[in-house]
Design an enzyme around this catalytic site. Sequence first.
Site, PDB file in Angstrom:
ATOM      1  N   LYS A 190      -7.942  -1.024  -9.501  1.00  0.00           N
ATOM      2  CA  LYS A 190      -8.546  -1.746  -8.373  1.00  0.00           C
ATOM      3  C   LYS A 190      -9.754  -0.979  -7.855  1.00  0.00           C
ATOM      4  O   LYS A 190      -9.666   0.235  -7.636  1.00  0.00           O
ATOM      5  CB  LYS A 190      -7.508  -1.889  -7.254  1.00  0.00           C
ATOM      6  N   SER A 219       0.828  -1.215   0.000  1.00  0.00           N
ATOM      7  CA  SER A 219       0.000   0.000   0.000  1.00  0.00           C
ATOM      8  C   SER A 219       0.863   1.266   0.000  1.00  0.00           C
ATOM      9  O   SER A 219       1.917   1.308   0.637  1.00  0.00           O
ATOM     10  CB  SER A 219      -0.885   0.003   1.247  1.00  0.00           C
ATOM     11  N   TYR A 247      -2.025   5.554  -4.272  1.00  0.00           N
ATOM     12  CA  TYR A 247      -2.995   6.625  -4.024  1.00  0.00           C
ATOM     13  C   TYR A 247      -2.298   7.898  -4.474  1.00  0.00           C
ATOM     14  O   TYR A 247      -1.153   8.137  -4.074  1.00  0.00           O
ATOM     15  CB  TYR A 247      -3.315   6.767  -2.536  1.00  0.00           C
ATOM     16  N   THR A 278      -5.746   2.422  -7.057  1.00  0.00           N
ATOM     17  CA  THR A 278      -6.989   2.189  -6.325  1.00  0.00           C
ATOM     18  C   THR A 278      -7.961   3.313  -6.639  1.00  0.00           C
ATOM     19  O   THR A 278      -7.700   4.482  -6.346  1.00  0.00           O
ATOM     20  CB  THR A 278      -6.722   2.074  -4.815  1.00  0.00           C
ATOM     21  N   HIS A 301     -13.264  -2.743  -1.666  1.00  0.00           N
ATOM     22  CA  HIS A 301     -12.366  -2.273  -0.614  1.00  0.00           C
ATOM     23  C   HIS A 301     -12.670  -2.973   0.716  1.00  0.00           C
ATOM     24  O   HIS A 301     -12.593  -2.383   1.793  1.00  0.00           O
ATOM     25  CB  HIS A 301     -12.484  -0.756  -0.464  1.00  0.00           C
TER      26      HIS A 301
HETATM   27  C1  LIG Z   1      -7.157  -2.312   7.310  1.00  0.00           C
HETATM   28  C2  LIG Z   1      -7.303  -2.212   5.816  1.00  0.00           C
HETATM   29  C3  LIG Z   1      -6.546  -1.274   5.124  1.00  0.00           C
HETATM   30  C4  LIG Z   1      -6.643  -1.187   3.743  1.00  0.00           C
HETATM   31  N1  LIG Z   1      -5.838  -0.302   3.086  1.00  0.00           N
HETATM   32  C5  LIG Z   1      -5.864  -0.270   1.734  1.00  0.00           C
HETATM   33  C6  LIG Z   1      -4.954   0.556   1.021  1.00  0.00           C
HETATM   34  O1  LIG Z   1      -4.134   1.244   1.604  1.00  0.00           O
HETATM   35  N2  LIG Z   1      -5.026   0.554  -0.331  1.00  0.00           N
HETATM   36  C7  LIG Z   1      -5.932  -0.231  -1.021  1.00  0.00           C
HETATM   37  O2  LIG Z   1      -5.954  -0.208  -2.255  1.00  0.00           O
HETATM   38  N3  LIG Z   1      -6.792  -1.036  -0.360  1.00  0.00           N
HETATM   39  C8  LIG Z   1      -6.772  -1.081   0.979  1.00  0.00           C
HETATM   40  N4  LIG Z   1      -7.629  -1.930   1.647  1.00  0.00           N
HETATM   41  C9  LIG Z   1      -8.529  -2.817   0.873  1.00  0.00           C
HETATM   42  C10 LIG Z   1      -7.853  -4.146   0.528  1.00  0.00           C
HETATM   43  O3  LIG Z   1      -6.891  -3.982  -0.488  1.00  0.00           O
HETATM   44  C11 LIG Z   1      -8.853  -5.188   0.009  1.00  0.00           C
HETATM   45  O4  LIG Z   1      -9.621  -4.608  -1.012  1.00  0.00           O
HETATM   46  C12 LIG Z   1      -9.782  -5.754   1.091  1.00  0.00           C
HETATM   47  O5  LIG Z   1      -9.145  -5.831   2.335  1.00  0.00           O
HETATM   48  C13 LIG Z   1     -10.238  -7.143   0.663  1.00  0.00           C
HETATM   49  O6  LIG Z   1     -11.177  -7.646   1.518  1.00  0.00           O
HETATM   50  P1  LIG Z   1     -10.866  -8.693   2.712  1.00  0.00           P
HETATM   51  O7  LIG Z   1     -10.254  -7.892   3.810  1.00  0.00           O
HETATM   52  O8  LIG Z   1     -12.230  -9.217   3.023  1.00  0.00           O
HETATM   53  O9  LIG Z   1      -9.939  -9.772   2.165  1.00  0.00           O
HETATM   54  C14 LIG Z   1      -7.545  -2.030   3.034  1.00  0.00           C
HETATM   55  C15 LIG Z   1      -8.298  -2.971   3.746  1.00  0.00           C
HETATM   56  C16 LIG Z   1      -8.176  -3.080   5.117  1.00  0.00           C
HETATM   57  C17 LIG Z   1      -8.975  -4.126   5.837  1.00  0.00           C
END
Ligand SMILES: Cc1cc2nc3c(=O)[nH]c(=O)nc-3n(C[C@H](O)[C@H](O)[C@H](O)COP(=O)(O)O)c2cc1C
Length: 351
Positions: free
Chosen positions: A226, A113, A136, A162, A250
């Site tokens: 994404k 990330s 981002y 994203t 997300h």
């Molecule tokens: C704590 C947390 C932080 C996240 N931070 C980002 C991020 O910085 N950038 C991003 O593209 N997605 C982020 N996501 C989304 C994840 O890439 C992903 O889409 C999502 O966690 C998938 O679902 P799951 O947790 O059920 O496997 C984040 C998700 C969580 C849970």
Amino acid sequence: MIQGPAVDGLVNLRELEARAEAILDPVAFAYYSSGAGDEDTLRDNEAAFGRRRLRPRVLVDVDAVDTSTTILGVPVGLPVAVAPTAQHGLAVPEGEAASHRGATAAGTLFCLSTLASRPLEEVAAAAEGPRWFQLYTHADRGITEDLVARAVASGFTAIVVTADMPVIGRRDRERRGGYTWPDGMYGNFGKYADERGAHPQFLRSAMTWTDLADLAGRVGLPVIVKGVLTGEDAELAVDHGAAAVWVSNHGGRQLDRVPASIDVLAEVVAAVDGRAEVYLDGGVRRGTDVLTALALGARAVFVGRPVLYGLALGGADGVTAVLQVLREEIEIGMALLGTPTLAELGPAHLR
Ligand SMILES: Cc1cc2nc3c(=O)[nH]c(=O)nc-3n(C[C@H](O)[C@H](O)[C@H](O)COP(=O)(O)O)c2cc1C
């Protein structure tokens, strides 16, 4: 039996959340686990997989089951990779460096990330395995450009844009827990201390389709979009130069009441029509979830929270253990479905 410090005896990924809650700081747990609004989409991501039914074929020779594949040409040992999640430093001090090592040991790709706790150069140096960088855009264009240049220089082989966070979703549990972002100069932004701005600037994504095409045209690496949930946007992504389309809501953290990822996958696969690879994340907790997504046309899937929980419980080994449980479930699932290779999976394996 899975081995690893606090993941000893881990039977499946659904156990992880309760185990992680017991050891994590409550604020960190609220940040990791929460979803937006009523968390309808968060719950539905997992529940929607449970509504699917498989069509197994019998008396197939499944002595040798092969879970390996490629993701945008990158060889991986299983069709599951690590989704970009912010702030691994809330789980262990080594943060994303440990997660990348854990993914490498499990034989798969790690996506870092922009909002990582550790600088991308340090994460890259921690492991040999393949890595992608999630972007981002920063309000300051120069910082965005520099971040991408650093990622290229550190051996990240694709840029994941994203697209579903023009603003941050409103997550009640996170708010109630009192989570606040660390000072804006952590992780990848320490380098820009002189030009500093407050954290929210990092998330003010002014990106549009034109910016995407511009980035894809000059970065020299494949660009992946994404956060796509419609066939229309999937087509636009491919038309604007995306090498792959990543179906995601997300993890239910942005707009509540959007569909579960698995429920829009077929629409996106149809719209892309073979012009790009399609990935999915959101609620993947079982080998059968992975096989369902692949049968519907996903090239690979990504996992978010289970990796964070594995990291909190066992550091790099915990991450490896989580991915290993999925690998074992995928192997058994492939044998029982009568598909010794992933390439054989298709709509005929779903009711
Ligand atoms: C704590 C947390 C932080 C996240 N931070 C980002 C991020 O910085 N950038 C991003 O593209 N997605 C982020 N996501 C989304 C994840 O890439 C992903 O889409 C999502 O966690 C998938 O679902 P799951 O947790 O059920 O496997 C984040 C998700 C969580 C849970």
